[in-house]
Design a protein around this motif. Sequence first.
Motif, PDB file in Angstrom:
ATOM      1  N   ALA A  66      11.446  68.487 -43.167  1.00  0.00           N
ATOM      2  CA  ALA A  66      12.300  69.563 -43.723  1.00  0.00           C
ATOM      3  C   ALA A  66      12.738  69.219 -45.141  1.00  0.00           C
ATOM      4  O   ALA A  66      13.425  70.212 -45.890  1.00  0.00           O
ATOM      5  CB  ALA A  66      13.529  69.895 -42.765  1.00  0.00           C
ATOM      6  N   ILE A  67      12.857  68.002 -45.534  1.00  0.00           N
ATOM      7  CA  ILE A  67      13.308  67.367 -46.750  1.00  0.00           C
ATOM      8  C   ILE A  67      12.504  68.204 -48.038  1.00  0.00           C
ATOM      9  O   ILE A  67      11.360  67.874 -47.942  1.00  0.00           O
ATOM     10  CB  ILE A  67      13.435  66.169 -46.865  1.00  0.00           C
ATOM     11  N   PHE A 120      22.116  75.327 -36.390  1.00  0.00           N
ATOM     12  CA  PHE A 120      21.841  76.037 -37.512  1.00  0.00           C
ATOM     13  C   PHE A 120      20.499  76.957 -37.361  1.00  0.00           C
ATOM     14  O   PHE A 120      19.400  76.295 -37.215  1.00  0.00           O
ATOM     15  CB  PHE A 120      21.630  75.279 -38.632  1.00  0.00           C
ATOM     16  N   THR A 121      20.625  78.198 -37.086  1.00  0.00           N
ATOM     17  CA  THR A 121      19.663  79.117 -36.831  1.00  0.00           C
ATOM     18  C   THR A 121      19.138  80.319 -38.000  1.00  0.00           C
ATOM     19  O   THR A 121      18.102  80.830 -37.706  1.00  0.00           O
ATOM     20  CB  THR A 121      19.860  80.266 -35.614  1.00  0.00           C
ATOM     21  N   GLN A 122      19.911  80.234 -39.090  1.00  0.00           N
ATOM     22  CA  GLN A 122      19.539  81.363 -40.021  1.00  0.00           C
ATOM     23  C   GLN A 122      19.634  80.445 -41.352  1.00  0.00           C
ATOM     24  O   GLN A 122      20.650  79.484 -41.781  1.00  0.00           O
ATOM     25  CB  GLN A 122      20.848  82.183 -40.234  1.00  0.00           C
ATOM     26  N   ASP A 123      18.830  80.942 -42.314  1.00  0.00           N
ATOM     27  CA  ASP A 123      18.758  80.250 -43.693  1.00  0.00           C
ATOM     28  C   ASP A 123      19.904  80.580 -44.251  1.00  0.00           C
ATOM     29  O   ASP A 123      20.654  81.793 -44.342  1.00  0.00           O
ATOM     30  CB  ASP A 123      17.503  80.797 -44.410  1.00  0.00           C
ATOM     31  N   PHE A 151      18.951  80.063 -50.364  1.00  0.00           N
ATOM     32  CA  PHE A 151      17.578  79.287 -50.388  1.00  0.00           C
ATOM     33  C   PHE A 151      17.423  78.030 -49.663  1.00  0.00           C
ATOM     34  O   PHE A 151      16.292  77.175 -49.727  1.00  0.00           O
ATOM     35  CB  PHE A 151      17.053  79.122 -51.760  1.00  0.00           C
ATOM     36  N   VAL A 152      18.083  77.809 -48.912  1.00  0.00           N
ATOM     37  CA  VAL A 152      18.423  76.522 -48.010  1.00  0.00           C
ATOM     38  C   VAL A 152      17.895  76.788 -46.686  1.00  0.00           C
ATOM     39  O   VAL A 152      18.589  77.650 -45.791  1.00  0.00           O
ATOM     40  CB  VAL A 152      19.697  75.844 -47.949  1.00  0.00           C
ATOM     41  N   PRO A 153      16.769  76.573 -46.109  1.00  0.00           N
ATOM     42  CA  PRO A 153      16.249  76.530 -44.941  1.00  0.00           C
ATOM     43  C   PRO A 153      17.172  76.061 -43.595  1.00  0.00           C
ATOM     44  O   PRO A 153      17.964  75.113 -43.554  1.00  0.00           O
ATOM     45  CB  PRO A 153      14.789  75.952 -44.722  1.00  0.00           C
ATOM     46  N   MET A 172      19.346  72.378 -43.149  1.00  0.00           N
ATOM     47  CA  MET A 172      20.540  72.530 -43.080  1.00  0.00           C
ATOM     48  C   MET A 172      21.121  71.728 -41.668  1.00  0.00           C
ATOM     49  O   MET A 172      22.103  70.825 -41.498  1.00  0.00           O
ATOM     50  CB  MET A 172      21.293  73.914 -43.156  1.00  0.00           C
ATOM     51  N   GLY A 173      20.371  71.956 -40.527  1.00  0.00           N
ATOM     52  CA  GLY A 173      20.601  71.055 -39.299  1.00  0.00           C
ATOM     53  C   GLY A 173      20.290  69.727 -39.600  1.00  0.00           C
ATOM     54  O   GLY A 173      21.164  68.824 -38.917  1.00  0.00           O
ATOM     55  N   VAL A 174      19.135  69.315 -40.242  1.00  0.00           N
ATOM     56  CA  VAL A 174      18.877  67.988 -40.258  1.00  0.00           C
ATOM     57  C   VAL A 174      20.064  67.460 -40.986  1.00  0.00           C
ATOM     58  O   VAL A 174      20.474  66.221 -40.664  1.00  0.00           O
ATOM     59  CB  VAL A 174      17.760  67.755 -41.202  1.00  0.00           C
TER      60      VAL A 174
END
Length: 421
Positions: free
Chosen positions: A170-171, A304-307, A310-312, A316-318
Motif C-alpha cells: 500500500a506504500i 479505515f474503509t473509505q479513501d 487521494f489517500v487510499p 491510511m490503515g497501514v
Amino acid sequence: MSYPWANEYKPTHPVMVWMDEKLPLPRLVYGAVGGGYEVPRNLNYFWNFGFLAGLCLMIQIVTGVVLAMHYAPNTLVAFDSTEHIMRDVNWGWLMRYAHANGASAFFVVVYIHIFRGFYFGSYKAPREMIWLLGVVIFLLMMATAFMGYVLPWGQMSFWGAQVITGLFGAIPLVGEPIQHWLLGGFAPDNAALNRFFSLHFLLPFVILGVVILHVWALHIPGSSNPTGVEVKSESDTVPFHPYYTAKDGWTVGLFMVLYSAVVFFAPNMLGHPDNYIPANPMQTPAHIVPEWYFWPFYAILRAFTQDFFFVPAKLMGVLAMFAAILIWFFLPWLDRSPVRSANYRPLYRKFFYVLVVVMAVLFYCGGAPAEEPYVMLSQLAALYYFAHFLIIVPIVSSIERPDPLPYSITESVLGPQPAKA
C-alpha cells in the motif's frame, strides 16, 4: 542505581577472590540482582512482570532451539516436519506446545508490563531510555511472532503472510518492491519461508541483547515505584535479594502453574484450527485473522474503509497500525505532568481506565469478522485510542490538580513518622 548504603561485594573464598580480580562477573551479578542492588520497598506485584517477561523469553529461546533441530524450512515438507515434531520426536509435542503457548504467555506478561508503565508513569524522566528500549523490545517481539506464525505452513500461516506482507504494497512507489523483497518473490513461497525461519531464529537473541540494555538502563536511575516518589534515604529501600527474589519466585511458581495448565490441558485454545490444514494458495480461508496478540492493531488497520481525498483507505490503515505503536515513543514528552503515578492523578486515572476498556474493544473487534457492528466499533475505539495519547494526555497533564504526594516512600508504606526529639 548505586546508593551509598548499598552492600559491597566482598568475596572471602580464595577462588572467588581470584575470579573477582580476573573477571569480576560475580561482582556484576551481585550488583545487578543481589544484595548490592537496592530497590524501593513499596513495589507491588505489577513490578514482577518484568522478571516474568525475561522468563518467557528464555522459555522461547530454549524451546525454539530444540524445535529448530527438527524443523525443515521448505514449503514441500514444512507442514509435515511440524507434524513429525508432534508425533515422532521424543517430547516434541511438549516443545511445540510450550513454544506456541509461550509466545501467548510472553505477550500477556508484556501487555500487563506496558500498561503498568502507563498507569504508574514509568516512562517519565529520568527513565525515558528504559521506556524507549521497552517499546523497541515490543516491536521486535511482534516481528518475531509474525515470522514464527508462518513457519508451520498451514492455511492461516500462508494467508497471514500474504495479508501482512501485502500491507507494504500500500506504500506509494516503493511498497510493491519492498513486498517482493520481503517475500523473495511475488507470493509467499520457499524463499519467504527460509527468510522468515532465519529471522525468527535470530531475532530472539537480538531481543535478549536489547533486554540487557533495558535492564542496564534501569540500573542507572533505579526502579520506579507505585508512588512515583524518588528514593530519599536508606529506609526507602531494601536489597533486591532476598526480598524481591523471594517475591519473584512466588510469582514464577504461580505463572508456571497457569502456563503448564494451558500447555497440558488446553494447548490449542489460543490457536486457529485452520492452521492444522496444509497451506493451499488456491483456497482462501473464510476469515483470515492473525494471532490474538495482534488483534488490537489489526482492528485499527481495518477501521479505515473509505479513501480520504487521494489517500487510499488501505494506506491510511497501514500508517495508523504502525502509528498506534510508534506513538508510545513520544509518551514521555506528551505527558508533561510532574506527578508520575496515577494513584495521585484522579483525572488521568479515569481516562486510563477508559483506555483499558477501549483496548479490550479493539482486541475483540480484531478477532471478529470484518462486518458491522465490529467495523464501526473499531473506528470509534481507534479514534479514542489516538485521541487519548495525542489530545487527552497532554491536556490532562496541563489542567489536572494532583492529590498530595507522600513525602517519602517510607511514609507511603508506614504513614507519617513522628518527629525525633
